[in-house]
Scaffold this active site. Structure first.
Site, PDB file in Angstrom:
ATOM      1  N   LYS A   1      10.700  -2.984   1.902  1.00  0.00           N
ATOM      2  CA  LYS A   1      10.802  -1.545   2.181  1.00  0.00           C
ATOM      3  C   LYS A   1      11.030  -1.322   3.675  1.00  0.00           C
ATOM      4  O   LYS A   1      10.462  -2.036   4.505  1.00  0.00           O
ATOM      5  CB  LYS A   1       9.510  -0.855   1.725  1.00  0.00           C
ATOM      6  CG  LYS A   1       9.559   0.670   1.759  1.00  0.00           C
ATOM      7  CD  LYS A   1       8.267   1.266   1.206  1.00  0.00           C
ATOM      8  CE  LYS A   1       8.254   2.777   1.264  1.00  0.00           C
ATOM      9  NZ  LYS A   1       7.015   3.344   0.695  1.00  0.00           N
TER      10      LYS A   1
ATOM     11  N   SER B   1       3.070   5.469  -4.045  1.00  0.00           N
ATOM     12  CA  SER B   1       4.476   5.190  -3.741  1.00  0.00           C
ATOM     13  C   SER B   1       4.996   3.828  -4.178  1.00  0.00           C
ATOM     14  O   SER B   1       6.202   3.595  -4.122  1.00  0.00           O
ATOM     15  CB  SER B   1       4.754   5.412  -2.256  1.00  0.00           C
ATOM     16  OG  SER B   1       3.612   5.785  -1.550  1.00  0.00           O
TER      17      SER B   1
ATOM     18  N   SER C   1       7.575   6.707  -2.739  1.00  0.00           N
ATOM     19  CA  SER C   1       8.592   6.634  -1.716  1.00  0.00           C
ATOM     20  C   SER C   1       9.275   5.260  -1.686  1.00  0.00           C
ATOM     21  O   SER C   1      10.276   5.104  -1.005  1.00  0.00           O
ATOM     22  CB  SER C   1       7.956   6.912  -0.347  1.00  0.00           C
ATOM     23  OG  SER C   1       6.973   5.954  -0.061  1.00  0.00           O
TER      24      SER C   1
END
Ligand SMILES: [Zn+2]
Lengths: 476, 460
Positions: free
Chosen positions: B55, B154, B130
């Protein structure tokens, strides 16, 4: 203005920031604290630059040092201590917040006594807390004229200890004494070197009884504290005299111009949005206390008492000597090899005096071994007091070896036969005075001694001259 | 051509033709280099040759890291996050940096400056947020596994929406060093993978004490050891508050069927209550926004990232950079967080939220005295349409209702696929007590072995 004519109406509180510059690494990272003379931004890492993702880790040694300072100031050590974020924007603050302590300072409720005129003033310590130093802004010329500002983050993350007093001080002189005494204690604890640039910064709160409180920020020299306070008190008194009300505000101290200027007023009070630093867990520090208490070194007051007992020196001498750890160490070194009371006089009165005159520090003085040598020469009568002072001055100003100085400057007392020759000459040249002496006027002898001293340029020993004169006069 | 190098080429070919927009930055060169070393036997380890996507809020030395934001455009970190260092040490092949909601703020990966990521099961829908890029990359075979971060769900949300497995570990189990903070006290790096065993393997690698993170806890466990098929005697708690209003009927059904399935496999279940759940969402958003407002203060364009404007004073420059560099959602949260922390409101909002947090933690501590794990929907619905919540941020915040209590309490949770609503995957989460990752991994693994929801989206 007479600064000390103000007592009774002046109320002063101090916030003193001291860099724990004897630590090896910064407060939250492994970067070195030794950065004097380094190129800007060469002693930094992701943590003290606040790079995204970097996390602070508390320097355990800094916590220990802070507890020791707390103990030396008779504070209570907190059960738990916790760091907070103080949020504000400034280019020298790489994260946009400073990590400091707020609700849970590491130590609180202490005291420190200072000499007030004719009495001891007990100053209450409100709290002692830890925080990190921001970076340093370097302006081209002055703040007003500089077209840009350079930022040096070498200082960012330097461990600071903030000591906050209650408003118990009553004069600028007391404030200066307080700071000197605090510095002395920190140096005894070996956590602080007050002689390094930027090691100590002071904010002072000052008000006249019944008036509003004014905070003076950024006083960065020892002498500045007294001067800033004197200026500010005079300003407030003038306002009072003219019937103008003093308003609560924060002022900046300009060291160069020796004045204070408005920084912000009460209405512009800053909003710091303190909240607990989530990246640092609370520390249970109370349990560290016994171990650290046991390692506390001898502090100035205790050392002063010991010196009086151990070396039989006067309270005044003991006080002067112990009021700086370097002087105390210097003295102990000399006193171990010489007559301690003689050493006290020569260190406390002469050496300190000569250093003060030169505005220099004991660490810039000559080695104690040289002092020992001088005192030995003095004790055995090789040199006189006056000669010893001359050797000291030469050592301070030019350096070198005391033995060479004594030789090259002819400071050693002249040989006895030279004295004898001078005495003989004087006797030959002053028959009238000899007659007077023999007629029972003893003061005539003093006259003759003076003549001999003059002949030897003052290098003969008067007692010896006295003796020789009598011997010779008895024979004639 | 060598085996691992070939698999890297395959993944990058797929990425090249992908419509998902799962990555912000690719590192084909680095990936091939590592794969080559694995092929040559120069590099080995538990993840040797396996492709892992990271990420974009996790720093990678020498590789662009933007947090999905314009303000960090061009930022190349000089150091690796601890989790990345651990991946490299075990021979992982890092494919690149995955798309995300800007600064991890969102439930849909729509707030990324680099455009939204699409859900591999339906390109008109969001992948969740996210860590949406990581979820989509795993589901779309653009990497074998991925790292996400879970602040309020997330990792689990995109796992649920994309039909993959995601773990939110116990707070303190995985180092946060090098994770660009959104809300430090809530977030943990979590593994995402197509099955529980890969997720457990990735957790094995990233978990463990890190002296660079003060909140990191020394805790030793081997998670792959707990990949056993056995739930006999396990008591599963079903918190009734997680099946409330707003929960899609199909989600409700799928989760209950999963619970019945585990019951059949030898576990017991009982309904339980976590009474303070209703306050969780407000407390979560207050704490997260307060922390975010402070964490994001450092982005002033002075030292790195976006730089606009010259010959102005610092205040003007940094205001302009922040105005242009941050997106709407980020600004909204900074403003709200700043407000909630300001004098006079601190006690009213932040301190109250901390109190709620304590109560929620106590809810979990109490309930785990009677059950081993909790089972609940991960998300109350399946993936929604791109743009569906664009004008109503509050309605999007509501979607986090089942995931945020876990972050407030700091306990672990794993999301695994448990069915479909039409062609869209549904996720179930198993929540454990502190450091009970072994239990939730065992439960999820057993469930996975006895079901076949572990599918690939159409066309993959
Ligand atoms: Zn550093």
């Amino acid at each position: 203005m007479d600064g000390d004519g103000l007592e009774g109406s002046v109320i002063i509180g101090l916030e003193i920031h001291c860099q724990l510059n004897k630590l090896n690494s910064k407060l939250f990272c492994g970067c070195s604290t030794k950065q004097q003379g380094l190129e800007p931004n060469t002693m930094t890492c992701p943590v003290c630059l606040g790079l995204p993702g970097a996390l602070p880790v508390i320097n355990k040694k800094a916590v220990e040092y802070s507890i020791m300072v707390g103990l030396a100031l008779s504070c209570e050590i907190a059960e738990h201590t916790q760091f907070y974020r103080k949020n504000y924007y400034y280019p020298d603050l790489p994260r946009g917040f400073q990590i400091t302590q707020y609700d849970w300072p590491i130590a609180s409720n202490g005291i420190l006594t200072v000499e007030a005129d004719g009495e001891e003033r007990t100053v209450r310590i409100r709290r002692v807390h830890m925080e990190e130093d921001p970076g340093r802004l370097v302006h081209q010329g002055s703040i007003e004229t500089s077209k840009f500002v350079l930022v040096d983050y070498n200082r960012s993350g330097m461990p600071l200890l903030e000591v906050v007093t209650e408003p118990d001080l009553r004069s600028p002189k007391e404030a200066r004494r307080f700071i000197n005494k605090l510095r002395n204690i920190l140096e005894y604890l070996d956590v602080f070197d007050g002689s390094l640039e930027g090691a100590l910064r002071v904010d002072a709160n000052v008000s006249l009884r019944g008036g509003a409180r004014v905070e003076i920020k950024n006083i960065s020299s020892y002498k500045g504290v007294e001067r800033a306070l004197l200026f500010e008190i005079s300003r407030q008194q003038n306002m009072k005299r003219r019937g103008v009300k003093v308003t609560q505000e924060t002022r900046h101290y300009d060291d160069e111009r020796n004045c204070t200027i408005t920084l912000r007023t009460k209405e512009q009070a800053e909003e710091y949005r303190y909240y607990p630093e989530p990246d640092l867990v609370p520390l249970s520090v109370k349990s560290w206390e016994p171990r650290l208490k046991a390692t506390l070194p001898e502090l100035p007051d205790a050392r002063r008492e010991r010196f009086k007992k151990q070396y039989s020196i006067s309270d005044d001498h003991a006080k002067v000597i112990t009021s700086e750890i370097r002087v105390a160490n210097y003295y102990e070194c000399v006193a171990g090899k010489c007559e301690p009371r003689l050493a006290a006089t020569w260190v406390a009165d002469y050496l300190k005096g000569e250093l003060n005159y030169r505005d220099r520090d004991i660490k810039d003085a000559f080695e104690p071994e040289k002092m020992i040598y001088i005192l030995e020469q003095l004790k055995t009568g090789i040199i006189t007091d006056k000669g010893a002072v001359e050797v000291m001055r030469a050592l301070l100003d030019e350096g070198g070896d005391p033995k060479d100085i004594i030789l090259s400057r002819n400071l050693a007392k002249v040989e006895t036969d030279i004295t004898k020759a001078a005495v003989k000459d004087v006797i030959k040249e002053n028959l009238e005075a000899i007659r007077d002496y023999k007629d029972g006027k003893p003061q005539a002898l003093n006259y003759l001694v003076g003549k001999v001293m003059k002949k030897t340029n003052g290098r003969a020993d008067p007692a010896e001259v006295n003796l020789l004169l009598r011997e010779l006069l008895e024979c004639t | 051509m060598a085996l691992y190098e070939e698999s890297v080429h395959k993944a990058f070919d797929r990425i090249k033709h992908s419509k998902l927009n799962a990555y912000i930055t690719l590192d084909k060169e680095g990936a091939l280099e590592t794969a080559g070393k694995v092929d040559d036997g120069k590099v080995s380890g538990r993840l040797a040759g396996m492709t892992v996507a990271v990420k974009d809020c996790i720093t990678t030395k020498g590789l662009l890291t933007t947090c999905g934001s314009k303000i960090l455009s061009g930022y190349v970190p000089p150091f690796d996050a601890e989790v990345v260092a651990r991946l490299r040490k075990e021979g992982a092949v890092i494919t690149g940096k995955t798309n995300m909601d800007e600064f991890a703020m969102g439930t849909s990966t729509e707030s990324s400056y680099y455009g939204p990521t699409k859900n591999p099961w339906d390109l008109t829908r969001v992948p969740g947020g996210s860590s949406g890029g990581s979820g989509a990359a795993v589901a779309g075979l653009e990497c074998r596994m991925a790292l996400g971060t879970d602040t309020g769900g997330s990792v689990r949300c995109p796992a649920s929406f994309c039909g993959v497995v995601g773990i939110k570990p116990t707070y303190g189990l995985v180092s946060r060093y090098g994770v660009i903070a959104y809300a430090n006290s809530l977030e943990q790096v979590g593994p995402m993978a197509r099955n529980v065993s890969d997720a457990a393997l990735l957790l094995d690698v990233i978990a463990g004490h890190d002296p660079k993170d003060s909140t990191s806890v020394p805790h030793d466990a081997c998670y792959t050891d707990h990949l056993v098929e056995d739930v006999k005697g396990l008591t599963i708690g079903v918190p009734k508050e997680y099946f409330g209003e707003g929960t899609d009927k199909k989600v409700d059904n799928a989760v209950w069927s999963a619970i019945m399935k585990l019951d059949k496999l030898g576990a017991d279940y009982k309904e339980v209550s976590l009474p303070h759940t209703k306050y969780a969402l407000s407390a979560y958003y207050i704490i997260a926004m307060c922390e975010a407002s402070s964490n994001l203060a450092r982005f002033d364009g002075l030292r790195y990232g976006l730089r606009i404007g010259k010959d102005e004073n610092w205040h003007t420059t940094f205001s302009r950079i922040r105005a242009e560099g941050f997106g709407e959602e980020v600004k909204r949260r900074i403003m709200l967080g700043t407000y909630a922390l300001s004098e006079g409101y601190y006690g009213k909002y932040y301190l109250k939220a901390l109190k709620v947090r304590t109560l929620i933690k106590q809810d979990f501590e109490k309930v785990f005295k009677g059950v081993d794990v909790l089972a609940a929907p991960t998300m109350p619905t399946t993936a929604f349409k791109i743009g569906e919540h664009a004008d109503d941020p509050l309605s999007m915040y509501m979607a986090d209702i089942d995931t945020v209590p876990v972050n407030l309490a700091g306990v672990p949770s794993i999301s695994v696929p448990c069915g479909f609503a039409g062609k869209l995957p549904i996720g179930i989460q198993f929540i454990g007590g502190f450091f009970d990752e072994p239990k939730i991994i065992r439960t999820a693994h057993t469930y996975e072995l006895n079901t076949d929801f572990q599918k690939l989206p159409e066309g993959f």
